[in-house]
Design a protein around this motif. Structure first.
Motif, PDB file in Angstrom:
ATOM      1  N   ALA A 214      -3.024 -17.428   3.466  1.00 59.45           N
ATOM      2  CA  ALA A 214      -3.661 -17.169   2.175  1.00 59.45           C
ATOM      3  C   ALA A 214      -3.002 -18.042   1.125  1.00 59.45           C
ATOM      4  CB  ALA A 214      -3.507 -15.699   1.805  1.00 59.45           C
ATOM      5  N   ASN A 215      -3.827 -18.655   0.287  1.00 53.95           N
ATOM      6  CA  ASN A 215      -3.295 -19.426  -0.835  1.00 53.95           C
ATOM      7  C   ASN A 215      -3.086 -18.470  -2.001  1.00 53.95           C
ATOM      8  OD1 ASN A 215      -2.524 -21.331  -2.636  1.00 53.95           O
ATOM      9  ND2 ASN A 215      -4.543 -22.262  -2.891  1.00 53.95           N
ATOM     10  N   SER A 216      -1.974 -17.737  -1.928  1.00 55.00           N
ATOM     11  CA  SER A 216      -1.707 -16.715  -2.927  1.00 55.00           C
ATOM     12  C   SER A 216      -0.235 -16.366  -2.852  1.00 55.00           C
ATOM     13  CB  SER A 216      -2.557 -15.478  -2.634  1.00 55.00           C
ATOM     14  OG  SER A 216      -2.455 -14.556  -3.701  1.00 55.00           O
ATOM     15  N   PHE A 217       0.206 -15.450  -3.721  1.00 55.41           N
ATOM     16  CA  PHE A 217       1.579 -14.954  -3.610  1.00 55.41           C
ATOM     17  C   PHE A 217       1.545 -13.439  -3.793  1.00 55.41           C
ATOM     18  CE2 PHE A 217       0.699 -16.234  -7.913  1.00 55.41           C
ATOM     19  CZ  PHE A 217       1.366 -15.353  -8.757  1.00 55.41           C
ATOM     20  N   TYR A 218       2.475 -12.764  -3.170  1.00 52.80           N
ATOM     21  CA  TYR A 218       2.402 -11.316  -3.058  1.00 52.80           C
ATOM     22  C   TYR A 218       2.286 -10.617  -4.415  1.00 52.80           C
ATOM     23  CZ  TYR A 218       3.281  -6.569  -1.483  1.00 52.80           C
ATOM     24  OH  TYR A 218       3.149  -5.224  -1.230  1.00 52.80           O
ATOM     25  N   GLU A 219       3.078 -11.068  -5.398  1.00 49.22           N
ATOM     26  CA  GLU A 219       3.132 -10.371  -6.689  1.00 49.22           C
ATOM     27  C   GLU A 219       1.819 -10.450  -7.462  1.00 49.22           C
ATOM     28  OE1 GLU A 219       7.068 -11.335  -5.219  1.00 49.22           O
ATOM     29  OE2 GLU A 219       5.267 -12.541  -5.450  1.00 49.22           O
ATOM     30  N   LEU A 220       0.967 -11.433  -7.114  1.00 50.25           N
ATOM     31  CA  LEU A 220      -0.306 -11.580  -7.823  1.00 50.25           C
ATOM     32  C   LEU A 220      -1.275 -10.474  -7.437  1.00 50.25           C
ATOM     33  CD1 LEU A 220      -2.177 -13.320  -9.647  1.00 50.25           C
ATOM     34  CD2 LEU A 220      -2.846 -14.579  -7.590  1.00 50.25           C
ATOM     35  N   GLU A 221      -1.272 -10.089  -6.163  1.00 49.04           N
ATOM     36  CA  GLU A 221      -2.282  -9.122  -5.680  1.00 49.04           C
ATOM     37  C   GLU A 221      -1.711  -8.262  -4.562  1.00 49.04           C
ATOM     38  OE1 GLU A 221      -5.654 -11.302  -4.143  1.00 49.04           O
ATOM     39  OE2 GLU A 221      -4.434 -12.973  -3.461  1.00 49.04           O
ATOM     40  N   PRO A 222      -0.613  -7.528  -4.854  1.00 49.51           N
ATOM     41  CA  PRO A 222       0.077  -6.776  -3.808  1.00 49.51           C
ATOM     42  C   PRO A 222      -0.825  -5.768  -3.092  1.00 49.51           C
ATOM     43  CG  PRO A 222       0.861  -6.140  -5.999  1.00 49.51           C
ATOM     44  CD  PRO A 222       0.018  -7.356  -6.168  1.00 49.51           C
ATOM     45  N   ILE A 223      -1.685  -5.082  -3.859  1.00 54.01           N
ATOM     46  CA  ILE A 223      -2.556  -4.049  -3.278  1.00 54.01           C
ATOM     47  C   ILE A 223      -3.473  -4.675  -2.229  1.00 54.01           C
ATOM     48  CG2 ILE A 223      -4.403  -2.386  -3.796  1.00 54.01           C
ATOM     49  CD1 ILE A 223      -3.299  -2.305  -6.675  1.00 54.01           C
ATOM     50  N   TYR A 224      -3.975  -5.888  -2.556  1.00 54.27           N
ATOM     51  CA  TYR A 224      -4.965  -6.523  -1.666  1.00 54.27           C
ATOM     52  C   TYR A 224      -4.292  -7.226  -0.491  1.00 54.27           C
ATOM     53  CZ  TYR A 224      -7.849  -4.947  -5.398  1.00 54.27           C
ATOM     54  OH  TYR A 224      -8.446  -4.115  -6.316  1.00 54.27           O
ATOM     55  N   ALA A 225      -3.064  -7.703  -0.703  1.00 57.26           N
ATOM     56  CA  ALA A 225      -2.305  -8.280   0.416  1.00 57.26           C
ATOM     57  C   ALA A 225      -2.048  -7.176   1.445  1.00 57.26           C
ATOM     58  CB  ALA A 225      -0.987  -8.861  -0.087  1.00 57.26           C
ATOM     59  N   ASP A 226      -1.653  -5.990   0.962  1.00 50.93           N
ATOM     60  CA  ASP A 226      -1.389  -4.867   1.874  1.00 50.93           C
ATOM     61  C   ASP A 226      -2.670  -4.383   2.541  1.00 50.93           C
ATOM     62  OD1 ASP A 226       1.221  -5.044   1.141  1.00 50.93           O
ATOM     63  OD2 ASP A 226       1.194  -3.346  -0.255  1.00 50.93           O
ATOM     64  N   PHE A 227      -3.750  -4.304   1.761  1.00 52.13           N
ATOM     65  CA  PHE A 227      -5.030  -3.831   2.296  1.00 52.13           C
ATOM     66  C   PHE A 227      -5.501  -4.768   3.412  1.00 52.13           C
ATOM     67  CE2 PHE A 227      -9.687  -3.685   2.347  1.00 52.13           C
ATOM     68  CZ  PHE A 227      -9.930  -2.322   2.410  1.00 52.13           C
ATOM     69  N   TYR A 228      -5.375  -6.062   3.177  1.00 51.28           N
ATOM     70  CA  TYR A 228      -5.831  -7.059   4.146  1.00 51.28           C
ATOM     71  C   TYR A 228      -5.087  -6.905   5.471  1.00 51.28           C
ATOM     72  CZ  TYR A 228      -7.413 -11.638   5.826  1.00 51.28           C
ATOM     73  OH  TYR A 228      -7.993 -12.646   6.539  1.00 51.28           O
ATOM     74  N   ARG A 229      -3.772  -6.703   5.346  1.00 48.52           N
ATOM     75  CA  ARG A 229      -2.964  -6.614   6.565  1.00 48.52           C
ATOM     76  C   ARG A 229      -3.032  -5.231   7.203  1.00 48.52           C
ATOM     77  NH1 ARG A 229       1.957  -9.671   3.525  1.00 48.52           N
ATOM     78  NH2 ARG A 229       1.851 -11.647   4.625  1.00 48.52           N
ATOM     79  N   ASN A 230      -2.929  -4.198   6.387  1.00 46.32           N
ATOM     80  CA  ASN A 230      -2.808  -2.854   6.961  1.00 46.32           C
ATOM     81  C   ASN A 230      -4.154  -2.206   7.235  1.00 46.32           C
ATOM     82  OD1 ASN A 230      -0.135  -3.407   6.562  1.00 46.32           O
ATOM     83  ND2 ASN A 230      -0.013  -2.285   4.634  1.00 46.32           N
ATOM     84  N   GLU A 231      -5.051  -2.203   6.224  1.00 51.12           N
ATOM     85  CA  GLU A 231      -6.348  -1.532   6.417  1.00 51.12           C
ATOM     86  C   GLU A 231      -7.295  -2.384   7.261  1.00 51.12           C
ATOM     87  OE1 GLU A 231      -6.487   1.623   5.357  1.00 51.12           O
ATOM     88  OE2 GLU A 231      -4.434   1.160   4.704  1.00 51.12           O
ATOM     89  N   LEU A 232      -7.324  -3.693   6.966  1.00 48.74           N
ATOM     90  CA  LEU A 232      -8.238  -4.553   7.734  1.00 48.74           C
ATOM     91  C   LEU A 232      -7.576  -5.063   9.009  1.00 48.74           C
ATOM     92  CD1 LEU A 232      -9.796  -6.656   4.814  1.00 48.74           C
ATOM     93  CD2 LEU A 232     -10.841  -4.717   5.992  1.00 48.74           C
ATOM     94  N   GLY A 233      -6.257  -4.840   9.104  1.00 43.63           N
ATOM     95  CA  GLY A 233      -5.533  -5.188  10.320  1.00 43.63           C
ATOM     96  C   GLY A 233      -5.531  -6.676  10.668  1.00 43.63           C
ATOM     97  N   ARG A 234      -5.478  -7.530   9.633  1.00 47.33           N
ATOM     98  CA  ARG A 234      -5.481  -8.975   9.918  1.00 47.33           C
ATOM     99  C   ARG A 234      -4.069  -9.519   9.792  1.00 47.33           C
ATOM    100  NH1 ARG A 234     -10.962 -11.054   8.490  1.00 47.33           N
ATOM    101  NH2 ARG A 234     -12.279  -9.212   8.617  1.00 47.33           N
TER     102      ARG A 234
END
Length: 475
Positions: A214-234
Motif C-alpha cells: 500500500a502506498n500509505s503510512f499507518y498513522e494516516l489511516e490506522p482504522i483502515y489499515a487494520d480493517f484491511y488486514r484483520n477484517e478483510l484478511g489480506r
C-alpha cells in the motif's frame, strides 16, 4: 537456495501510465535505498520516461519488446496510456497488456529474481511468478481506504439496493459510516465486459498473490489499515508515502515526463510570492476539460484574487483561445497567475513555501503529495476511485473542501462547475480560520509521513518485515 547474506533481487513491473509508473519507480527507489538489488522492467518507448524518474538511484532497467500493431490492434508507437486517446483504445491497450506475459516470463528465467512487484492490471503475473516458484506482490499505488471501500462494495453490493443514481447508501461493515451514491462509483467504460473481467481477474489474482504493497503510512489511516488486514484478511505492507523517497531538487523536477516549464523560471516566480499565498491547480495527466469548464475555472481563479499556478493538459493545437477576454492582460501579465501547459514538476511546486493550497482531481498520488506538502485541498474527483479519495480527504482526515462535483463525470468532464463555486472553494482552503485549521492538520500529517519513513517509523518497520518474509522464502 543461497546463504543468509545473498543479495535479494526484486523486479518491478509498472503499467505504462504516468499515475502507475511514477509511484512504482518511487517504490523501487525505496527498495534500492535499502540495499536491495532492484530492476524495473519496461518496453522500449517507456524507457526514457523511466530512466528520468529513476534519477540517480541504483536501479537497473530491463527492456522487453512490446507486441506488434498486428498483434495488439494498436497504432505503431502506442506503448503508453497517453497515446491511447479514446475509451475504445484504452480498452484495446489494456487487452494488449496480456501479450507482455511471454517476454516477461522469458526475462524472469534469465534474471531469476526473488520476487516480482507487478501492477494490479497484470493479473496474470501471479501465475507467471508461480511458474518460477517466486512470490508476486501487487502494487496499485493506492492507500487502504479506497481499497477497503472497493472490497466492501464488491462483497456486499449495497449499490444494487438503491433505486436511483443519487440515493445515498452506507458502505456495509466499513468503519466510519461512509456514504456514497451510485453516481460516485467507478463507471466502467463502454464494452465494459472486458474491463469488468479485468477488474475481477485483478481482484482474484490479488487474493492469490503473496500480498499487497500500500502506498500509505499507518498513522494516516490506522482504522483502515487494520480493517484491511484483520477484517478483510489480506496481507499488506505500507511502505509509503513513496513520493518522499529521497531526491535532490533536480531529481524532483525530473520525476515523470519532460516538464513543460523551465523549473528555474517556475521557482523564480514562486520565490517572488508570500508564504501560503499561491493555490496550485492540477487535475492529473488523464483529464481533459471542455473549453466551457476551463473558462469557468479561469473566472473562478480570477475572482478569488489569489495567486495561482494552473496546469492545463496540452491541446493538440496548443491554443489558449478558451481564456476569458482580457484574462492574459489582467491576470497573467500582472504576475497573479502562471499557466503551465503540459507536464508540471508537481512535487517541486507543492513543496514550495509560497504554495498554500491544492485543487486536485484526487488521484491517490496527488492526494498523498498534497498531504506530504502539508496542504489543504479542494477535491474535484472525476473517475475511477477518486470519489473515495475525495471522501477520505474531506470526511476522514478533514483537510479537504468539495467543489460541488457529486457525480462521476469521466475524463471528459460533465456539466461545468460554475466559477462562483470554484471561487468559494479556493478561498475556503486559502484564507480564514477554517483554512488555517485545515493547514495545521495537513502539516501534522506531513510530519507523521516523514516520521513513518525514518528508522523505527511504521513504513520503515513494515519494509523490514516484508524483506524478512522474502528472505525466509529465498533461503
Amino acid at each position: 537456495m543461497g546463504n543468509e547474506n545473498r543479495e535479494l533481487q526484486v523486479l518491478f513491473f509498472p503499467l505504462p501510465a504516468n499515475g502507475h509508473i511514477i509511484p512504482c519507480i518511487d517504490l523501487a527507489r525505496v527498495f534500492a535505498s535499502r540495499g536491495i538489488k532492484t530492476t524495473v522492467v519496461t518496453t522500449p518507448l517507456n524507457e526514457p520516461l523511466i530512466s528520468r524518474t529513476i534519477g540517480k538511484a541504483n536501479i537497473s532497467i530491463r527492456v522487453i519488446m512490446f507486441p506488434s500493431p498486428e498483434q495488439t490492434g494498436l497504432p505503431e508507437g502506442c506503448q503508453h496510456f497517453d497515446s491511447a486517446l479514446s475509451p475504445d483504445m484504452l480498452i484495446t491497450f489494456l487487452k494488449a497488456m496480456v501479450l507482455l506475459r511471454d517476454p516477461l516470463e522469458h526475462l524472469m528465467q534469465q534474471e531469476t529474481p526473488d520476487c516480482i512487484v507487478a501492477d494490479m492490471f497484470f493479473p496474470w503475473a501471479t501465475d507467471s511468478a508461480a511458474k518460477f516458484g517466486i512470490p508476486r506482490i501487487v502494487f496499485h499505488g493506492m492507500g487502504y481506504f479506497p481499497t477497503c471501500v472497493s472490497a466492501c462494495l464488491r462483497q456486499y453490493k449495497p449499490q444494487e439496493k438503491v433505486s436511483s443514481y443519487t440515493e445515498t447508501f452506507v458502505v456495509p461493515k466499513l468503519p466510519g459510516e461512509i456514504t456514497l451514491t451510485k453516481m460516485q462509483l467507478p463507471q466502467t467504460p463502454k464494452h465494459n465486459e472486458v474491463f469488468t473481467k479485468l477488474l475481477d481477474d485483478a481482484n482474484a489474482s490479488e487474493l492469490n498473490s503473496f500480498g499487497v504493497i500500500a502506498n500509505s503510512f499507518y498513522e494516516l489511516e490506522p482504522i483502515y489499515a487494520d480493517f484491511y488486514r484483520n477484517e478483510l484478511g489480506r496481507r499488506a505492507w505500507h511502505l509509503g508515502p513513496v513520493c518522499l523517497s529521497k531526491r535532490d531538487t533536480d531529481e524532483k523536477a525530473q520525476r515523470g515526463k519532460e516538464a513543460a516549464i523551465d523549473e528555474h523560471e517556475c521557482l523564480k516566480w514562486l520565490d517572488s510570492k508570500e508564504p501560503h499565498s499561491v493555490v496550485y491547480v492540477c487535475f492529473g495527466s488523464m483529464t481533459t476539460f471542455s473549453d466551457t469548464q476551463l473558462k469557468e475555472i479561469a473566472l473562478g481563479l480570477e475572482a478569488s484574487g489569489l495567486n495561482f499556478i494552473w496546469v492545463v493538459k496540452k491541446r493538440s493545437n496548443g491554443s489558449l483561445e478558451w481564456l476569458p477576454e482580457g484574462f492574459e492582460e489582467r491576470v497573467l501579465n500582472q504576475g497573479k497567475g502562471l499557466i503551465i501547459r503540459g507536464w508540471a514538476p508537481q512535487m517541486m511546486i507543492l513543496d514550495h513555501e509560497a504554495v498554500g493550497g491544492f485543487v486536485t482531481h484526487c488521484g491517490w498520488n496527488s492526494a498523498l503529495e498534497g498531504i506530504c506538502a502539508g496542504l489543504p485541498m479542494v477535491t474535484w474527483p472525476m473517475y475511477a476511485e477518486q470519489f473515495y479519495n475525495a471522501k477520505f480527504l474531506t470526511d476522514i482526515v478533514k483537510i479537504g473542501v468539495r467543489v460541488g462535483v457529486q457525480t462521476w463525470i469521466g475524463m471528459m468532464g460533465g456539466n461545468p462547475v460554475k466559477n462562483d463555486a470554484i471561487e468559494k472553494a479556493v478561498k475556503r482552503i486559502m484564507v480564514g480560520d477554517e483554512a488555517e485549521e485545515m493547514r495545521n492538520r495537513a502539516k501534522e500529517l506531513s510530519h507523521m509521513a516523514r516520521r513513518a519513513l525514518e528508522e523505527g517509523g511504521s513504513s520503515y518497520s513494515d519494509f523490514n518485515s516484508l524483506i524478512e518474509d522474502l528472505r525466509s522464502r529465498a533461503r
